[in-house]
Design an enzyme around this catalytic site. Structure first.
Site, short mmCIF file in Angstrom:
data_model
loop_
_atom_site.label_atom_id
_atom_site.label_comp_id
_atom_site.label_asym_id
_atom_site.label_seq_id
_atom_site.Cartn_x
_atom_site.Cartn_y
_atom_site.Cartn_z
N SER A 130 0.82 -1.29 -0.20
CA SER A 130 0.02 0.17 -0.15
C SER A 130 0.71 1.27 0.10
CB SER A 130 -0.89 0.20 1.18
OG SER A 130 -0.20 -0.16 2.17
N HIS B 257 -2.41 -2.97 -5.97
CA HIS B 257 -2.83 -2.45 -4.66
C HIS B 257 -4.42 -2.46 -4.56
CE1 HIS B 257 -3.50 1.01 -1.35
NE2 HIS B 257 -3.66 -0.37 -0.78
N GLU C 224 -5.31 -0.10 -7.47
CA GLU C 224 -4.38 0.56 -8.02
C GLU C 224 -3.25 -0.15 -8.77
OE1 GLU C 224 -3.87 4.65 -5.40
OE2 GLU C 224 -3.19 2.87 -4.19
N ASN D 223 -3.54 6.44 -0.80
CA ASN D 223 -3.02 6.59 0.48
C ASN D 223 -2.27 8.02 0.64
OD1 ASN D 223 -4.15 4.42 1.79
ND2 ASN D 223 -2.43 2.97 1.23
#
Length: 289
Positions: free
Chosen positions: A117, A138, A150, A188
């Site tokens: 991540s 991800h 992702e 993130n």
């Protein structure tokens, strides 16, 4: 691709195995102990039963998907895989060790991906021996419910590898976005500093757990408050991401909140440990501050 390997049978790994088997792939799910693998498959069965109850799957489809999941503790079994997805803990040294163990096992044409991540894909790729056939993939928790993936190409990732990952995500029924190989990627990079700032606000007495969560739910129309979400993600995971962002950019704005550090040191990791910004020991979560 027909056979997908998943390394790590935890929350993310069993979710990835779930959606891959449901999409018709044969899945090899591994962990360091068979008990962990069996617990993961039991979780998948429970989640599929919930889907059957909601009419999302038929019982026949669920049974067929579960039958496509094979459990193992042996790296050698990944010799049959077309794609292997590493979903181990967010620790670069552990991931590098896993990739090193796959070097002599995977076929030359097999693809490899990490569910990291936040960790740099180009750097991870250098440990795989197949940087052109490696990228970040991800998923988001809970994997069966979250629609996004992702895809993060590294510096050496071949365009054909990226295209294969996009096709794989589409077959899983996911929407894929391409993210640059920068610390924490897209989601993130934006999300975790917001959660970290909410923890700063709590630690400084700007608001209580309930007031901060209610404020963002109603004031920003978020589906859940930032402290609830931090507990759901895992405070150790959030701390790891913030450290990666701080180290990777050198920017002090990504400094982890002191309260976040203290909670992780105390073993208060959120839902998975039973306590974080809420206490989960009873029938309903109770704020701890």
């Amino acid at each position: 691709m027909q056979t997908i390997g998943v390394i790590g049978a935890g929350l993310m790994g069993n979710g990835i195995a779930h959606v891959a088997a449901q999409a018709g792939y044969d899945v090899i799910l591994s962990d360091v102990a068979m008990a962990r693998c069996e617990a993961a498959k039991a979780t998948i069965a429970k989640n599929m039963a919930r889907q059957v109850g909601k009419g999302v799957l038929s019982q026949e489809q669920a049974d067929a998907a579960l039958a496509r999941i094979r459990l193992t503790t042996s790296t050698a079994d990944f010799a049959a895989a077309d794609l292997v997805i590493e979903a181990a803990t967010e620790n670069e040294a552990i991931k590098a060790q896993i990739f090193a163990g796959l070097t002599d096992v995977l076929r030359a044409d097999a693809l490899l991906a990490s569910n990291t991540s936040s960790i740099g894909i180009t750097r991870l790729a250098s440990t795989t021996g197949r940087a052109d056939r490696f990228c970040g993939l991800h998923f988001f928790n809970p994997v069966p419910l979250m629609a996004l993936v992702e895809i993060i190409p590294g510096l050496a990732t071949a365009p054909a590898t990226t295209a294969s990952m996009q096709a794989f995500a589409a077959k899983l029924g996911k929407t894929a976005i391409l993210a640059g190989d920068a610390p924490a990627f897209i989601v993130n990079r934006v999300l975790c500093p917001m959660l970290n700032e909410a923890i700063f606000a709590l630690g400084e007495g700007v608001g209580s757990v309930v007031d901060i969560d209610t404020g963002l739910k109603l004031g920003a129309n978020h589906p859940m408050g930032p402290l609830t979400l931090a507990d759901f993600i895992g405070l150790d995971t959030l701390l790891s991401i913030m450290k990666v962002m701080q180290d990777g950019t050198g920017d002090p704005k990504y400094r982890p909140a002191p309260l976040l550090v203290r909670y992780v040191e105390a073993g208060w990791l959120g839902r998975k440990s039973g306590r974080g910004f809420y206490d989960y020991s009873g029938p309903e979560p109770v704020p701890t501050r």
